[in-house]
Every structure is written in structure tokens, then in C-alpha cells.
Design an enzyme around this catalytic site. Structure first.
Site, PDB file in Angstrom:
ATOM      1  N   TYR A   1       0.717  -1.249   0.065  1.00  0.00           N
ATOM      2  CA  TYR A   1       0.171  -0.093   0.147  1.00  0.00           C
ATOM      3  C   TYR A   1       1.047   1.175   0.189  1.00  0.00           C
ATOM      4  O   TYR A   1       0.578   2.370  -0.145  1.00  0.00           O
ATOM      5  CB  TYR A   1      -0.971   0.131   1.236  1.00  0.00           C
ATOM      6  CG  TYR A   1      -2.216   0.699   0.977  1.00  0.00           C
ATOM      7  CD1 TYR A   1      -3.245  -0.333   0.511  1.00  0.00           C
ATOM      8  CD2 TYR A   1      -2.422   1.722   1.160  1.00  0.00           C
ATOM      9  CE1 TYR A   1      -4.523   0.219   0.323  1.00  0.00           C
ATOM     10  CE2 TYR A   1      -3.977   2.347   1.223  1.00  0.00           C
ATOM     11  CZ  TYR A   1      -4.819   1.523   0.659  1.00  0.00           C
ATOM     12  OH  TYR A   1      -5.939   2.118   0.433  1.00  0.00           O
TER      13      TYR A   1
ATOM     14  N   LYS B   1       0.488 -14.357   2.932  1.00  0.00           N
ATOM     15  CA  LYS B   1       0.559 -14.765   1.841  1.00  0.00           C
ATOM     16  C   LYS B   1       2.155 -15.277   1.754  1.00  0.00           C
ATOM     17  O   LYS B   1       2.613 -15.087   0.500  1.00  0.00           O
ATOM     18  CB  LYS B   1       0.284 -13.989   0.421  1.00  0.00           C
ATOM     19  CG  LYS B   1       0.372 -14.557  -0.846  1.00  0.00           C
ATOM     20  CD  LYS B   1      -1.125 -15.470  -0.958  1.00  0.00           C
ATOM     21  CE  LYS B   1      -1.084 -16.169  -2.190  1.00  0.00           C
ATOM     22  NZ  LYS B   1      -1.971 -17.166  -2.434  1.00  0.00           N
TER      23      LYS B   1
ATOM     24  N   ASP C   1      -6.167 -15.893   0.885  1.00  0.00           N
ATOM     25  CA  ASP C   1      -7.047 -16.323   0.063  1.00  0.00           C
ATOM     26  C   ASP C   1      -7.959 -17.280   0.546  1.00  0.00           C
ATOM     27  O   ASP C   1      -9.157 -17.234   0.556  1.00  0.00           O
ATOM     28  CB  ASP C   1      -6.750 -16.960  -1.420  1.00  0.00           C
ATOM     29  CG  ASP C   1      -5.238 -17.550  -0.994  1.00  0.00           C
ATOM     30  OD1 ASP C   1      -4.650 -17.465  -0.106  1.00  0.00           O
ATOM     31  OD2 ASP C   1      -4.900 -18.427  -2.140  1.00  0.00           O
TER      32      ASP C   1
ATOM     33  N   ASP D   1      -6.915  -3.795   3.712  1.00  0.00           N
ATOM     34  CA  ASP D   1      -8.145  -2.993   3.010  1.00  0.00           C
ATOM     35  C   ASP D   1      -8.962  -3.734   2.425  1.00  0.00           C
ATOM     36  O   ASP D   1     -10.300  -3.417   2.372  1.00  0.00           O
ATOM     37  CB  ASP D   1      -7.089  -2.064   2.138  1.00  0.00           C
ATOM     38  CG  ASP D   1      -7.963  -1.212   1.340  1.00  0.00           C
ATOM     39  OD1 ASP D   1      -8.498  -0.236   1.968  1.00  0.00           O
ATOM     40  OD2 ASP D   1      -7.813  -1.239  -0.115  1.00  0.00           O
TER      41      ASP D   1
END
Ligand code: NAI
Length: 346
Positions: free
Chosen positions: A129, A181, A215, A239
């Protein structure tokens, strides 16, 4: 019931863009009616500030936050693609607001998901970000390749983990789930997961820790959200997940957020400036009211925050006064008056 004590310095109020002025008016009225400890020092930010003086984040606004260390902020419009850099991101960087706390709780029972009570803690100033971006020209195309770099530091990851575990402990929460991740972004999010595993050791026996790949977490939030208690994750994942989680409790109109740092704290709704309904008097002020509740808790007035949440619940669920997005017909003003009627008299 009111606190006669006031917060020592007026808190900064940034009404913001779009529906911002309508919902900040609502919050001011409700807080005044409940005798909240805040007085306000109003300043501009976002598109409104550009129109007034050419700067989306004027020095007077920054000075006010430096003085008060406490701000309530309406949503600010950020142009997509070109235009000025997000004022929200600049504020987070300027005041080192490294922790973004986004609780989601069921407000209207009987919807697709009931009894939701999860707190998302998002790392707020690192990760993808930060948007360190550039293009590489190929031939005569200056924008042929786009590159974005993410930055996570060991110190920053550790700091947010300590915040998350400490938050869990202080708020009677049992478990922190670290979302990452690290199977693919092994460096960028591996450093984050490792920090979680390290910090968890000093909370063993008091707060449990587990982890999920982003995920899988997104899917499990839809299948069985009740398995989650506190989630801590990186900036971009946070986010995205926080909007998904707002969906579990009826949408963005119910999702507040707190941006916490060592030198200031800024409270806001998760939703944006809703230009499609701005000026129509139909915006739902609940998310910003709940953000004001987090602000009350932050200054040690959890008692008032509880009264505020109770008044919101009774207005919606017993009086059945609801704005359009909740399936009702009340205007922002009618809804605000109904909440005030539900407050114990000051
Ligand atoms: P948005 O959250 O403003 O709107 C999405 C949808 O939700 C719209 O249909 C809107 O009418 C509805 N909605 C949002 N808040 C509502 C409320 N309180 N009551 C009733 N309905 C509500 O998201 P969008 O359209 O993607 O963004 C608009 C602008 O807001 C953009 O410039 C964006 O950058 C900015 N933004 C600012 C944020 C902030 O200041 N913290 C956060 C998110 C977006």
C-alpha cells in the site's frame, strides 16, 4: 449521565467530502446530546480544502492534529489514477498511525450472518500500500511496464503484532489470526508471519495465535466467520478484508475505523465519500457514530461508547427508524433525532 469533564484540548474535526459534512453534523449533534467530553476544532481536508486554498491537507489541519493528538475525520475523496496523493495515506504517514483497528459487529440481527464480532487490525503504513510505483518505458511507450514495490520491515511487523496481541489481551479476546501470503510473497509477508510467531510466544497461555493465507481467509470469512476473533494483517490485505467483513454485518454503513499511532489517533468510517448520494440528506451516519464510540473508548470513556451503541441499536431495532441503505425511509436528520431520543437525558 454526562461527563462534565472535557478532553483537555479541542479535538480536530475534519468534515471531509461528499456525505462527510452531513454525517459529521449528525455525530456532533449526538455527542453534544450525550455530554461527550469533546469540543471541536474544525478544519478542512480533501477536495473541499483544495477548493478553499489549493492544498488537500492544509498546514492548519496538520497543526490542529499535532496539538490535539485526536481527530474525527469524515471521508475524503481521492481521485483514481492521476491527481493528488491520498490524504488518508498522508495522514497515516505524517502521524505514524501504524495500527488501523476495524471492529465489525452485528448491528441488525436476523440478516444472513448473525452475532458477528470480529476485530481486524491492519498494518497501516507499510506493505504494498505504500505505493512505491514507477513505469519502465519500452520503445515509444513510456508506460509499457508498471512496477510496484512493497515494503515490510521487521520492526514494523513486530510493532503491529505487539499492538494486536496487546489489544486482544486488554479487550478479553482469545485468539489472534495472522493473515499473510507467505507461501508466495515469501519475503514481503514471510517477515510479517515470523513477527507474529515471535510475539505470540510472550502471550502463550493468554492469547492463542494461528495463521491463514489471505485467499483461504477470504473464503473462510464467508463460510464460517465465527471462527475468527482478532485478525491481524498487512496493509493491502487489510484494506480488502475489512470491506469484506463490513459485508458480513450489512455493509459499509456499519464499519468504523481507528488509526492509532504513538503521537496521534484519527477516527473515521471505513466507507468513502459516497458521491452518488452526497447532499441528498440520506446518508447513514452509523459508521462515523461508531467511530466516535471508538474515540470515546480511546480517551477512557467506554461507558459513553456503550450508551452510544445502545442508542443506535434501539433506534434501528426497536424503533425501526432506518436510513435508506438499511431498508428504511428516514433521512440522516430524522435518524439522528431518533438516536438522540434514545439517549438517557443528560
Ligand atoms: P464509498 O464507500 O464512498 O461508496 C460505496 C457505496 O456505498 C456507494 O453506493 C455509496 O452510496 C454507499 N455508501 C457509502 N457510505 C454510505 C453511508 N454512510 N450511507 C449510505 N450509503 C453509503 O466508496 P467509493 O464510491 O468507492 O468511493 C468514493 C470516494 O471515497 C473515492 O474518492 C474514494 O477514494 C474515497 N474513499 C475515502 C475513504 C476515506 O476517506 N476513509 C475510504 C474509502 C473511499
Amino acid at each position: 449521565m454526562s461527563a462534565k469533564m472535557t478532553y483537555p484540548i479541542p479535538a480536530t474535526l475534519i468534515p471531509g467530502d461528499g456525505i462527510g459534512p452531513e454525517i459529521t453534523d449528525a455525530v456532533r449533534l449526538v455527542l453534544a446530546a450525550m455530554g461527550s467530553p469533546f469540543e471541536w476544532d474544525e478544519h478542512q481536508g480533501g477536495l473541499g480544502a483544495i477548493e478553499a486554498g489549493g492544498d488537500p491537507l492544509p498546514p492548519a489541519t496538520l497543526d490542529s492534529i499535532r496539538r490535539s493528538k485526536l481527530a474525527l475525520k469524515g471521508p475524503l475523496t481521492t481521485p483514481v489514477g492521476g491527481g493528488f496523493r491520498s490524504v488518508n495515506v498522508r495522514l497515516r504517514e505524517e502521524f505514524g498511525l501504524y495500527a488501523n483497528v476495524r471492529p465489525v459487529r452485528t448491528v441488525i440481527p436476523g440478516q444472513r450472518y448473525g452475532n458477528i464480532d470480529i476485530v481486524l487490525i491492519r498494518e497501516n503504513i507499510e506493505g504494498l500500500y505504500v505505493a512505491f510505483e514507477h513505469y519502465i518505458p519500452v520503445g515509444d511507450d513510456p508506460h509499457a511496464v508498471a512496477i510496484s514495490s512493497g515494503v515490510n520491515t521487521k520492526a514494523g511487523s513486530r510493532r503491529i503484532m505487539e499492538f494486536a496481541f496487546d489489544y486482544a489481551l486488554k479487550n478479553g479476546r482469545k485468539k489472534v489470526t495472522v493473515v499473510h501470503k507467505a507461501n508466495v510473497l515469501k519475503a514481503l509477508t514471510g517477515i510479517f508471519l515470523n513477527a507474529g510467531q515471535e510475539v505470540a510466544k510472550s502471550y502463550a497461555g493468554r492469547v492463542q495465535m494461528d495463521d491463514r493465507i489471505i485467499d483461504a481467509c477470504a473464503m473462510q470469512l464467508v463460510l464460517n466467520p465465527w471462527q475468527f476473533d482478532v485478525i491481524v494483517t498487512t496493509n493491502l490485505f487489510g484494506d480488502i478484508l475489512s470491506d469484506e467483513m463490513a459485508g458480513l454485518v450489512g455493509g459499509l454503513g456499519f464499519a468504523p475505523g481507528a488509526n492509532i499511532g504513538h503521537s496521534a489517533a484519527i477516527f473515521e468510517a471505513v466507507h468513502g465519500s459516497a458521491p452518488d448520494i452526497a447532499g441528498k440528506g440520506v446518508a447513514n451516519p452509523v459508521a462515523l457514530l461508531l467511530a466516535a464510540g471508538l474515540m470515546l473508548e480511546h480517551v477512557g470513556r467506554g461507558d459513553l461508547a456503550q450508551l452510544l451503541r445502545a442508542a443506535i441499536n434501539s433506534t434501528i431495532n426497536q424503533d425501526n427508524v432506518r436510513t435508506r441503505d438499511m431498508g428504511g425511509t428516514a433521512s440522516t436528520q430524522e435518524f439522528t433525532k431518533a438516536i438522540i431520543r434514545r439517549l438517557p437525558s443528560a
